[in-house]
Design an enzyme around this catalytic site. Structure first.
Site: not given
Ligand SMILES: *Cc1c(COP(=O)(O)O)cnc(C)c1O
Length: 376
Positions: A38, A134, A164, A217, A262, A308-310
């Site tokens: 992601k 969540r 999770h 995951r 700045y 700064c920005m850049d």
């Molecule tokens: C982002 C995410 C992960 C990955 O988590 P890490 O700590 O980066 O391994 C796994 N499961 C869910 C639901 C997530 O949102």
């Protein structure tokens, strides 16, 4: 190969990504590995990272939203892709058409899903809330009811069930509570035929052994970073994949009492050498980095004055040639330290690196691609 025309770039070592996949596969040989890509692969580049991870043995991908999943499909990736976030019901047919698996997170959503007039089967993973509060179902009767509704729906395939963990990188007691709670919430379900029961993010899989789940995951660990080295000591190494570099574009000598940047917030306490570095908050190098160090020729140099920005300015111990490399993340300056010093986590530092920064991909020590996402 694409060229880029500025002195700031992120280097991504694809061999490190492959290495990390193999390390995790080695300790969990029987489990399916979902690599989490992601947010543009935590800033590393979703397509590039996914392809290398799959080649190295990853089985599935996970992303946050449907747009991210479609991008991966459009790049020709065919392995299962799970959307971890909520998908709008009106977008379900599109997901089904592209064989993208969705998270079923809510009773009302599920009630409406099973009534959709779908032409193609939609794969779902039922999300159980075991304590993070969540997404997901938190009541065992509701889990059972929704599971059975999904089982009965002819156009739905339950491909997975998951939860999770909120504290795998900081509190083992709460982690253990969530694991017990997950087992409790799913104990009455007949899960034969469900391909993936999964609960382990990086922090969980680095410190726990389970027999009852079939999928992990892997997010931060894929990119070679331990979520918390003090809390999670591991006996094998992961290789960080991303480095962030810039080049000094001007060097000047200022006098004692001269001010920099700045707001003129920095005042030289003696005659000093100042280098200008062309990276700023529009690149994700935010103003909080003021006062931190970067590495030039192996020496730590302070970022002086406001970012700064850049661009930003650094104090040099002596004059150096224009074009000298500055390491912002990399050898001598791991992302974990960068994060700690501004009171955040590695995840945030990596995701903040903006699409204005070109990504240079390396494999077998050679540059194999350059991506200029902002300018595509
Ligand atoms: C982002 C995410 C992960 C990955 O988590 P890490 O700590 O980066 O391994 C796994 N499961 C869910 C639901 C997530 O949102």
């Amino acid at each position: 190969m694409q060229e880029f025309y500025r002195d700031t770039w992120a280097e991504i070592d694809l061999d490190a990504i492959a290495y990390n996949v193999k390390q995790i596969k080695r300790i969990h040989p029987t489990k399916s590995l979902f690599v989490v890509v992601k947010a543009n692969g935590y800033g590393h580049g979703d397509v590039e990272v996914s392809k290398v991870a799959i080649e190295a043995g990853a089985n599935c991908l996970a992303v946050s939203g449907l747009d991210e999943a479609l991008r991966l499909r459009q790049s020709g990736i065919e392995v299962p892709i799970l959307v971890l976030g909520m998908t709008r019901l009106k977008d379900v047919p599109l997901a089904a058409r592209h064989n993208i698996s969705l998270t079923a997170h809510d009773k009302m959503w599920i009630n409406q899903l099973v009534q959709l007039p779908l032409k193609e089967k939609i794969k779902v993973h039922l999300k159980v809330d075991s304590g993070m509060h969540r997404l997901g179902l938190m009541d065992s009767d509701q889990v059972k009811e929704c599971y059975e509704d999904l089982c009965r729906a002819s156009m739905v395939e339950i491909e997975g069930i998951f939860t999770h963990m909120a504290t795998a990188d900081c509190d083992s007691e709460y982690l253990d509570y969530q694991i017990r709670q997950f087992r409790h919430l799913i104990k009455e379900l007949d899960l034969t035929g469900v391909k993936y029961v999964h609960l382990e993010n990086t922090a969980t899989l680095l410190q726990k052994e389970f027999q009852f789940d079939h999928g992990i995951r892997l997010g931060l660990g894929l990119y070679g970073i331990n979520p918390d080295e003090d809390f999670i000591p591991i006996s094998f190494d992961l290789k960080p994949a991303l480095k962030l570099f810039s080049n000094v574009v001007q060097v000047k000598k200022i006098k004692k009492g001269d001010k920099v940047g700045y707001g003129a917030t920095y005042e030289a306490s003696e005659d000093e050498w100042i280098g200008v570095v062309p990276i700023g908050y529009a690149d994700g190098w935010i103003r909080l980095h003021q006062g931190r160090n970067v590495i030039v020729n192996g020496v730590e140099c302070e970022i002086v004055g406001r970012v700064c920005m850049d661009q930003m300015m650094i104090r040099l111990p002596n004059p150096i040639p224009m074009g000298t490399v500055v390491t912002l993340i990399g050898e001598g300056m791991p992302v974990e330290r960068v994060a700690r010093e501004i009171g955040t986590i590695s995840y945030e530092i990596l995701c903040l690196i903006s699409d204005r920064v070109p990504r240079v991909y390396k494999k077998d020590g050679k540059i194999i691609a350059v991506k200029k996402m902002r300018f595509e």
